[in-house]
Write a protein that holds these residues in place. Structure first.
Motif, short mmCIF file in Angstrom:
data_model
loop_
_atom_site.label_atom_id
_atom_site.label_comp_id
_atom_site.label_asym_id
_atom_site.label_seq_id
_atom_site.Cartn_x
_atom_site.Cartn_y
_atom_site.Cartn_z
N GLU A 328 47.88 47.68 51.04
CA GLU A 328 46.72 48.58 50.98
C GLU A 328 45.94 48.36 49.69
O GLU A 328 44.71 48.38 49.70
CB GLU A 328 47.19 50.05 51.05
CG GLU A 328 47.42 50.57 52.47
CD GLU A 328 48.44 49.78 53.26
OE1 GLU A 328 49.56 49.57 52.76
OE2 GLU A 328 48.13 49.37 54.40
N ALA A 329 46.64 48.19 48.58
CA ALA A 329 45.94 47.95 47.31
C ALA A 329 46.75 47.02 46.44
O ALA A 329 47.98 47.13 46.35
CB ALA A 329 45.70 49.26 46.57
N MET A 330 46.04 46.07 45.82
CA MET A 330 46.65 45.23 44.78
C MET A 330 45.99 45.64 43.47
O MET A 330 44.77 45.52 43.31
CB MET A 330 46.44 43.75 45.07
CG MET A 330 47.15 42.87 44.06
SD MET A 330 47.04 41.10 44.47
CE MET A 330 48.29 40.94 45.74
N ILE A 331 46.82 46.17 42.57
CA ILE A 331 46.30 46.72 41.32
C ILE A 331 46.60 45.71 40.22
O ILE A 331 47.76 45.34 40.02
CB ILE A 331 46.99 48.07 41.00
CG1 ILE A 331 46.86 49.02 42.20
CG2 ILE A 331 46.39 48.70 39.75
CD1 ILE A 331 47.85 50.16 42.15
N ILE A 341 41.88 36.03 45.11
CA ILE A 341 42.47 37.14 45.88
C ILE A 341 41.40 38.03 46.51
O ILE A 341 41.64 38.64 47.56
CB ILE A 341 43.44 38.02 45.03
CG1 ILE A 341 42.76 38.55 43.76
CG2 ILE A 341 44.72 37.27 44.71
CD1 ILE A 341 43.62 39.51 42.94
N VAL A 342 40.22 38.09 45.89
CA VAL A 342 39.17 38.95 46.44
C VAL A 342 38.73 38.42 47.81
O VAL A 342 38.60 39.18 48.78
CB VAL A 342 37.98 39.06 45.47
CG1 VAL A 342 36.80 39.79 46.12
CG2 VAL A 342 38.40 39.79 44.20
N ALA A 343 38.53 37.11 47.90
CA ALA A 343 38.09 36.53 49.17
C ALA A 343 39.14 36.73 50.26
O ALA A 343 38.81 37.01 51.42
CB ALA A 343 37.80 35.04 48.98
N ILE A 352 41.27 45.38 46.11
CA ILE A 352 41.70 44.83 44.81
C ILE A 352 41.13 45.77 43.75
O ILE A 352 39.93 46.02 43.71
CB ILE A 352 41.15 43.40 44.58
CG1 ILE A 352 41.54 42.46 45.74
CG2 ILE A 352 41.62 42.86 43.22
CD1 ILE A 352 43.00 42.15 45.85
N ILE A 353 42.00 46.29 42.91
CA ILE A 353 41.55 47.24 41.88
C ILE A 353 41.84 46.65 40.50
O ILE A 353 43.01 46.43 40.14
CB ILE A 353 42.25 48.60 42.05
CG1 ILE A 353 41.98 49.15 43.46
CG2 ILE A 353 41.78 49.59 40.97
CD1 ILE A 353 42.71 50.45 43.78
N THR A 354 40.79 46.37 39.76
CA THR A 354 40.97 45.92 38.37
C THR A 354 41.01 47.17 37.48
O THR A 354 40.37 48.17 37.78
CB THR A 354 39.83 45.00 37.93
OG1 THR A 354 38.58 45.66 38.15
CG2 THR A 354 39.83 43.69 38.69
#
Ligand code: BF8
Length: 676
Positions: A328-331, A341-343, A352-354
C-alpha cells in the motif's frame, strides 16, 4: 549491428524468488533496473575514471596513452580525484546520518521530543566515556545533552582530532599520526577532499589518496561510529532476535507498509504507529486483517535487529517488491532509493512517500518528518497507507520466507563469548590461534544490477564457512545470507566446516553473524580492535587473519567503507569493476602502495573463485606471519552436536570404536544407545 543481449532471469539473479518476480515483470512488460542495466552498457570512459569534469575546459576524456586534460592533469591525477570524490560522497552520506541522530539525542535530552527515549542507558554511559563526558552527579538527561553536544562538535570542532580515533589499537593510531591521516573533524576532511580535487589544486595522486583515507577514516571512526552509538542509545543495542526475511513476509490480507532507506528515526516511529490499536482497527474497517510492516535495505537491518520486524529484501528488490501488487505504501528517507520505484508504483495502488528534508522524488508524495512531531506524522503516513488498501488489485507474492537470527552487535558477541562479567574476545582469538576458526571475513555492501544478484554473496559466504572462516555481515550482503538460511545456528550444523561448527555449537551462534546496517560496519572496526587488543593475534588490525569484501558493491558509501577499512589495516576486496582502472599506477598504489604505507590494501577482483583463493591465501599468510599452526580441517569436528548426530547413526560397536579407539571397543558407561 549486433542485437543487444538480455540476460535471462536466472542469469540476473541467484535468488529464486527474484527470478520468479523478474519473470513476472517480463510478463507484465514492466521495466526494472535489471532491464535498464542490460539496455545501457556502462560508459567505458567513466567506468575507469578516465573522465575529468571538474571544470568547464572539459569534460576531458583521457583515452590515449600519455594524454592529459586541458589543464595538463595526468591520468593518475584524474583517476585519484574521481576515486577521492567517491569517498567524500560516501563519507558525507554516513556522517550526515550520524549528525541527524546526534540532533535527535539532543532533542530528547532537552525534552523537545517525547516520542523518542533513551533506551540504553549503559550505552549512554559507555559513549560518555569515549567522548570524555563526566557522568558523576548528573541526570541521564544531562549526560545525554553533553554527549549530544560533544558528538555534534566532532563534525566541526575547530581544533584537535576526532575522539573516536583513540578507540583504535595504539599501533594503528601511531601509523595514522605518522602519515597525518588522523581526521581532525568530520566535515573538514570531506570539505578538504572536495577542495583538493577542485581544478588546479592537489595534483599528486598519492597526496590526493592520502586525503581520501583521512576523509574515509572520518566516516568509519567518526560519522558512522557516532551514528551507530547514538542509534544504540536511542533505540537499544542489538542482541540476537528471531526474524523473518524474504518477499514472502508481505501479507495477502493485511495492509503492507514497507520502510526503505537508512535512518532509524523514521522507521522506529513507523514501527510504533503500525502497532497502534486504533490504526489496526482502522485497517480492519477497510477490510484488512491488520497491518504488516516490513523493511528494505539498511532500514530493514535497523528494525529487524532491534524490533524483529521482518525484512522484505535488499536494494535491488525495491522495484520487485512493488511488483507484488501487495504494497500500500513504501515509505522512504535517504540513500539507495531508486527513482525507478515511482514508475513501477504508478502501475499499482502503491503510494511512494518521501519523508526527508534532504530527498524528494518527482511523482512521490512528500510528507516531511519532523522529530518533534514524529509519532503524529508516522500515524498520518500509516493512515494514508491504510486508505489505499481497498484499491489493491491482484497480487503476486512469492512464497519465500526464511528464519533468521540477526543482531550480533560487538557488545553481544563479547557477552556470548564470556558472559556479563567476563565478556571478552578471548575465546574467539583462542579459536583462531588454535585453527578451529581459520580466520574472519567481513562480507558487506550492496547488490548490483550489473552482476548476478546475490551470486557472489551466496557463493562466497558458503565457501568461507565451509572453509572454517567465520563470516560477519552488514547491509544488503547480510540480507542475502539470511535468505540463504545461513544466519541460524542450524546452518553451522549443516554447512560450516568442522572447526567453525565446533565453535558455533559451543557458543550457540550462527556461522554467519549479522552485525547491522552499513553505518554499522564500524562495529566490525570495534571487533577487530578488541581482537587486536586482546592479544595473541598481533598488535594491530593489519595483523589479524581477516579480509573485508564488498563483491557486489555499487554505492559511493561502499568505496568510503572500503577505504576506511584499508586505512585501518585491512585487506579489502571489491568486485564488479575497478573504478580506477584508467591508471595502472593508481590501481597499484591503492593495493601494494597502501600496503607498504599503512598495512592495508584495496583490490578489485571480478572473478568469484579468485576472490575466494586470494582471501584464503591472505588469511593463511597472516596466520603464518603470527606463527600460528597451519590450518588443518582434519583436526576438528570430533565433538559437538553434528558429530553426535553422526555417531548416533552408527552401529554401537563402530560408534564405540570411533569414540574410544578400535582396540577399546567395549561398551562404555554413559554411551547413548544406537538410534536403531
Ligand atoms: O548503506 S549495502 S545498497 S542499502 S550502500 Fe545501499 Fe549498499 Fe545496500 Fe545501505 Ni549500504
Amino acid at each position: 549491428m549486433a542485437r543487444r543481449q538480455y540476460r535471462t532471469p536466472e542469469e540476473r539473479s541467484a535468488d529464486p524468488s527474484v527470478v520468479e518476480l523478474l519473470q513476472h515483470a517480463c510478463d507484465l512488460e514492466c521495466v526494472t533496473c535489471f532491464d535498464r542495466a542490460d539496455d545501457m552498457s556502462p560508459c567505458p570512459i567513466g567506468q575507469e575514471a578516465k573522465c575529468c569534469k571538474n571544470c568547464s575546459m572539459g569534460p576531458c576524456r583521457l583515452v590515449r596513452d600519455g594524454q592529459t586534460g586541458v589543464c595538463g592533469a595526468t591520468i593518475e591525477t584524474v583517476t585519484a580525484r574521481n576515486f577521492a570524490r567517491m569517498v567524500a560522497a560516501g563519507a558525507s552520506a554516513h556522517s550526515d546520518h550520524g549528525r541527524g541522530l546526534a540532533y535527535t539525542l539532543l532533542d530528547v535530552a532537552e525534552g523537545k521530543t517525547t516520542d523518542y527515549q533513551i533506551r540504553d542507558v549503559d550505552k549512554l554511559y559507555t559513549v560518555a566515556g569515549y567522548l570524555g563526558v563526566a557522568v558523576e552527579d548528573k541526570s541521564i538527561e544531562e549526560i545525554a545533552r553533553e554527549v549530544a553536544e560533544v558528538a555534534l562538535g566532532e563534525f566541526g570542532k575547530p581544533l584537535g582530532e576526532i575522539l573516536y580515533a583513540q578507540r583504535a589499537p595504539a599501533q594503528r593510531q601511531d601509523i595514522w599520526h605518522e602519515h597525518r591521516l588522523t581526521p581532525r573533524n568530520i566535515d573538514r576532511e570531506i570539505v578538504e577532499m572536495m577542495h583538493r580535487t577542485h581544478m588546479g589544486n592537489d595534483q599528486d595522486y598519492e597526496h590526493i589518496l592520502d586525503q581520501a583515507m583521512r576523509a574515509a577514516l572520518a566516516d568509519g571512526w567518526g560519522g558512522s561510529m557516532l551514528a551507530t552509538d547514538i542509534s544504540d542509545i536511542l533505540f537499544g543495542t542489538p542482541g540476537p532476535i528471531q526474524g523473518d526475511v524474504g518477499l514472502g513476509v508481505l501479507s495477502e490480507d493485511e495492509v503492507n507498509i514497507v520502510v526503505h532507506g537508512h535512518e532509524p528515526t523514521l522507521s522506529e516511529m513507523i514501527v510504533v504507529a503500525t502497532q497502534d490499536p486504533e490504526l489496526i482497527a482502522y485497517a480492519e474497517s477497510k477490510g484488512a486483517k491488520g497491518i504488516t510492516l516490513s523493511g528494505l535495505c539498511c532500514t530493514a537491518n535497523e528494525i529487524i535487529m532491534r524490533q524483529g520486524i521482518p525484512t522484505a529484501g535488499n536494494m535491488l528488490q525495491q522495484e520487485l517488491a512493488i511488483l507484488t501488487g501487495a504494497i500500500e505504501a513504501m515509505i522512504v528517507d535517504v540513500q539507495c532509493i531508486m527513482q525507478g520505484i515511482v514508475a513501477v508504483a504508478e502501475r499499482y495502488h502503491t503510494e511512494i512517500i518521501t519523508t526527508s528534508p534532504k530527498m524528494k522524488i518527482e511523482g512521490a508524495t512528500h510528507i516531511e518528518f519532523e522529530e518533534d512531531r514524529a509519532l503524529e506524522i508516522a500515524k498520518q503516513i500509516v493512515r494514508r497507507a491504510i486508505d489505499r488498501f481497498p484499491e489493491r488489485g491482484e497480487t503476486y507474492i512469492p512464497k519465500d520466507v526464511h528464519a533468521t537470527i540477526p543482531g550480533y552487535s560487538h557488545e553481544y558477541i563479547g557477552y556470548a563469548l564470556g558472559g556479563l562479567y567476563r565478556g571478552s574476545f578471548r575465546p574467539l582469538n583462542d579459536a583462531i590461534m588454535a585453527g578451529r576458526i581459520r580466520g574472519v571475513v567481513a562480507n558487506i555492501g550492496c547488490t548490483n544490477a550489473r552482476v548476478q544478484f546475490e551470486g557472489f554473496h551466496r557463493y562466497l559466504t558458503e565457501q568461507f564457512i565451509k572453509n572454517d572462516v567465520l563470516v560477519v555481515e552488514t547491509g544488503c550482503a547480510s540480507v542475502a545470507s539470511q535468505k540463504q538460511d545461513y544466519m541460524t545456528p542450524e546452518a553451522a550444523l549443516e554447512v560450516a566446516g568442522p572447526g567453525l561448527r565446533e565453535v558455533c555449537e559451543t557458543v550457540g551462534i550462527p556461522p554467519v553473524l549479522h552485525m547491522g546496517s552499513c553505518v554499522d560496519n564500524c562495529r566490525i572496526l570495534t571487533v577487530l580492535s578488541q581482537m587486536a587488543n586482546e592479544g595473541g593475534l598481533g598488535q594491530d588490525i593489519s595483523d589479524i587473519p581477516a579480509v573485508g569484501m564488498a563483491p557486489e558493491w555499487m554505492s559511493e558509501k561502499a568505496i568510503s567503507i572500503a577505504t576506511y577499512c584499508v586505512a585501518s589495516g585491512a585487506y579489502v576486496i571489491m568486485g564488479v569493476h575497478n573504478p580506477v582502472a584508467g591508471s595502472e599506477v593508481v590501481t597499484e598504489h591503492i593495493s601494494k602502495g597502501w600496503e607498504g604505507k599503512i598495512g592495508g590494501k584495496l583490490e578489485f577482483i571480478t572473478e568469484m573463485d579468485e576472490i575466494l583463493e586470494r582471501t584464503l591465501a591472505h588469511i593463511d599468510a597472516k596466520r603464518a606471519a603470527l606463527g600460528l599452526p597451519e590450518y588443518d580441517a582434519s583436526q576438528w569436528g570430533q565433538s559437538g552436536d553434528a558429530r553426535m548426530k553422526v555417531l548416533l547413526e552408527m552401529p554401537i560397536e563402530e560408534r564405540i570404536a570411533a569414540v574410544y579407539g578400535a582396540g577399546n571397543a567395549r561398551l562404555q558407561p554413559g554411551m547413548p544407545e544406537a538410534a536403531d
